[in-house]
Design an enzyme around this catalytic site. Structure first.
Site, mmCIF file in Angstrom:
data_model
loop_
_atom_site.group_PDB
_atom_site.id
_atom_site.type_symbol
_atom_site.label_atom_id
_atom_site.label_comp_id
_atom_site.label_asym_id
_atom_site.label_seq_id
_atom_site.Cartn_x
_atom_site.Cartn_y
_atom_site.Cartn_z
ATOM 1 C CG ASN A 46 3.702 -18.217 45.058
ATOM 2 O OD1 ASN A 46 2.874 -18.129 45.950
ATOM 3 N ND2 ASN A 46 4.808 -17.470 45.037
ATOM 4 C CB CYS A 57 2.665 -19.606 38.538
ATOM 5 S SG CYS A 57 4.157 -18.881 37.807
ATOM 6 C CD GLU A 59 -1.269 -17.443 37.927
ATOM 7 O OE1 GLU A 59 -1.327 -16.208 37.779
ATOM 8 O OE2 GLU A 59 -0.296 -18.009 38.463
ATOM 9 C CB CYS A 90 3.527 -14.625 34.801
ATOM 10 S SG CYS A 90 3.477 -16.440 34.748
#
Length: 135
Positions: A46, A57, A59, A90
């Site tokens: 992040n 993020c 990801e 998330c």
């Protein structure tokens, strides 16, 4: 689901990259690691911003790395925090992962390994857009 997959090695990579996170506001470093259908491992962490809503993020970093290093499909993914705990992606990142791994993408969650179609049931994806534009 493949019982022989080395989730611990992938988790360790996620935790290791969390140490590179830029999290001066939340103080919550996150790392993510994923395998790709060609065997590569891609990672991300992040990256926060003073304009809180502009946070990237971990990801997001994984998906960017996926495409920057040749594309493909994500087959396994895990997210970890700075304490080494496995955490859930998330909602926004679940959508990103769906786009880049699909229903069969395996996700290591705090409750065990789950397929993406369990993590994001009734997902909206490219097929929905094709159906709309195919009319």
């Amino acid at each position: 689901m493949a019982d022989s997959f080395d989730w611990e090695a992938l988790r360790a990579q996620a935790v290791a990259v969390s140490e590179r996170a830029y999290a001066p506001y939340s103080h919550y470093p996150v790392g993510a690691a994923a395998t790709v259908d060609d065997g590569r491992v891609v990672v991300g962490c992040n990256v926060e911003n003073a304009a809180y809503g502009v946070v990237l993020c971990a990801e997001c970093g994984v998906v960017s790395s996926l495409h920057a290093t040749g594309g493909g499909r994500v087959t396994h993914v895990v997210c970890g925090n700075g304490d080494g705990d496995v955490i859930m992606p998330c909602g926004r990142c679940r959508q990103l992962l769906w786009e880049n791994g699909g229903a069969t993408l395996e996700v290591l969650t705090p409750g065990g390994v789950r397929r993406m179609d369990e993590v994001l049931p009734d997902a909206f994806g490219p097929d929905d857009l094709e159906a709309l534009h195919g009319r």
